[in-house]
Design an enzyme around this catalytic site. Structure first.
Site, PDB file in Angstrom:
ATOM      1  N   ASP A   4       0.830  -1.208   0.000  1.00 56.92           N
ATOM      2  CA  ASP A   4       0.000   0.000   0.000  1.00 56.92           C
ATOM      3  C   ASP A   4       0.863   1.256   0.000  1.00 56.92           C
ATOM      4  OD1 ASP A   4      -1.913   1.932   0.281  1.00 56.92           O
ATOM      5  OD2 ASP A   4      -2.703   1.221   2.194  1.00 56.92           O
ATOM      6  N   ASP A 221      -1.785   5.535  -5.458  1.00 54.85           N
ATOM      7  CA  ASP A 221      -2.091   4.752  -4.263  1.00 54.85           C
ATOM      8  C   ASP A 221      -2.425   3.322  -4.658  1.00 54.85           C
ATOM      9  OD1 ASP A 221      -2.978   3.672  -1.908  1.00 54.85           O
ATOM     10  OD2 ASP A 221      -4.532   5.162  -1.526  1.00 54.85           O
TER      11      ASP A 221
END
Length: 351
Positions: A4, A221
């Site tokens: 992430d 992201d």
């Protein structure tokens, strides 16, 4: 662990409490978890540690102390999910012969995600910061449907395919403390516009840049499933999609509380009518999503464009999500403050 680039803290699920099935009294099968009692390098982080009480408060990672003077954390994500538990120190094994020095991690006791997170943003407790990683890259295959699992490729250090990557700058903002809506730890990129088919949408480049308060930044992201756009950009995208395939849009349907450009019927045919989509950046760099992949399977025979309104998540930024990073290398060259893209067959690479 799920990689992430939008979050800081890496955490693992530690011995989750056994939960029972509501229809029976038998325990559910155990989720993927880590048993600290089996590790010789595991230790709890005391409240006196600087990471628990940093000199400058870190509002992105709230911490507190329990009655045993052990540091606890709570981490909330933009999609409303959360993880909370104890801060600990532990090594991560990278191979059979190589591991990191002890890193500060979260040991989650309460999380809706059993897999854990490898936090890769620019924060002080992220994996790159603690492990002193200056370059990493990943390649995520296209998922054919909601039920299929995908395995991508992940490099720490130099990527052998980087000679054909095209790079954009990672933007930083020294004045971020006066910009309340800015995420200063994100990988912010200089996006310029969006193209659908041959049509360059009428969106001013300023829409993709942070304003005086920090709203409007564009970040990459990997932990976000969808791409999210602020209203000024989302509305132009939707207008063009309505112009091209308006009668086919599934009325009243919103996926993930944010994406309302969804369709029943033949996704290949609808994708052909919409055409390729491209996110354009400075220096002529672009991410191109071919018409064959412009719609994503969200289950139940429904396919969506994969773009949602960021305001519906309570966000004020543009987020290029996982869905629009697939089938290409994405490289984070932290030493040179740049981010690279290179087309690839990620499914073949992972075999």
């Amino acid at each position: 662990m799920v990689l992430d680039t939008g979050s800081q803290l890496s955490w693992i699920q530690c011995n989750p409490k056994q939960r029972t099935n509501s229809k029976t009294t038998s325990p559910r099968p155990p989720t993927t978890s880590f048993d600290p009692s089996l590790s010789s390098s595991f230790s709890l982080l005391p409240c006196t540690h600087p990471a628990c009480k940093p000199p400058v408060p870190d509002f992105t990672l709230p911490t507190s102390c329990d009655q045993n003077r052990i540091c606890h954390y709570s981490y909330f994500y933009a999609d409303g999910t959360y993880a909370e538990g104890k801060l600990v120190r532990e090594k991560l094994a990278l191979s059979n012969s190589q591991s990191t020095p002890p890193l500060i991690l979260g040991c989650a006791q309460d999380s809706k995600d059993p897999w854990g997170i490898l936090g890769m943003n620019r924060g002080r407790l992220s994996f790159p910061s603690q492990a002193q990683v200056t370059k990493f890259s990943y390649c995520v295959p296209t998922r054919q449907d909601r039920s299929s699992s995908v395995t991508g490729s992940f490099y720490l250090g130099d990527n052998p395919d980087s000679s054909h990557f095209r790079y954009v700058d990672i933007l930083t903002f020294p004045q971020s403390q006066t910009m309340p809506n800015l995420d200063p730890l994100a990988y912010t990129v200089p996006m310029q516009g969006i193209r659908i088919g041959a049509t360059k949408l009428n969106i001013p480049p300023s829409v993709f840049k942070p304003d005086a308060g920090g709203s409007g930044q564009t970040m990459v992201d990997s932990g976000s499933e969808l791409t999210y756009l602020v209203d000024a950009a989302y509305n132009r995208v939707r207008e063009e999609v309505v112009r091209l395939v308006g009668p086919r849009i599934k009325k009243g349907y919103v996926y993930g509380n944010a994406a309302d450009m969804c369709f029943d019927g033949n996704a290949v045919e609808i994708g052909r009518l919409i055409g390729d989509m491209a996110f354009e950046f400075e220096k002529g760099v672009e991410i191109v999503i071919p018409k064959e992949r412009v719609l994503a399977d969200v289950g139940g025979g429904v396919h969506c464009l994969g773009i949602g309104r960021s305001e519906r998540l309570g966000a004020a930024s543009n987020i290029i999500g996982n869905i629009h990073q697939q089938n290409q290398w994405v490289e984070f060259d932290l030493a040179n403050h740049r981010l690279g893209f290179g087309e690839a067959d990620c499914a073949r690479l992972a075999k």
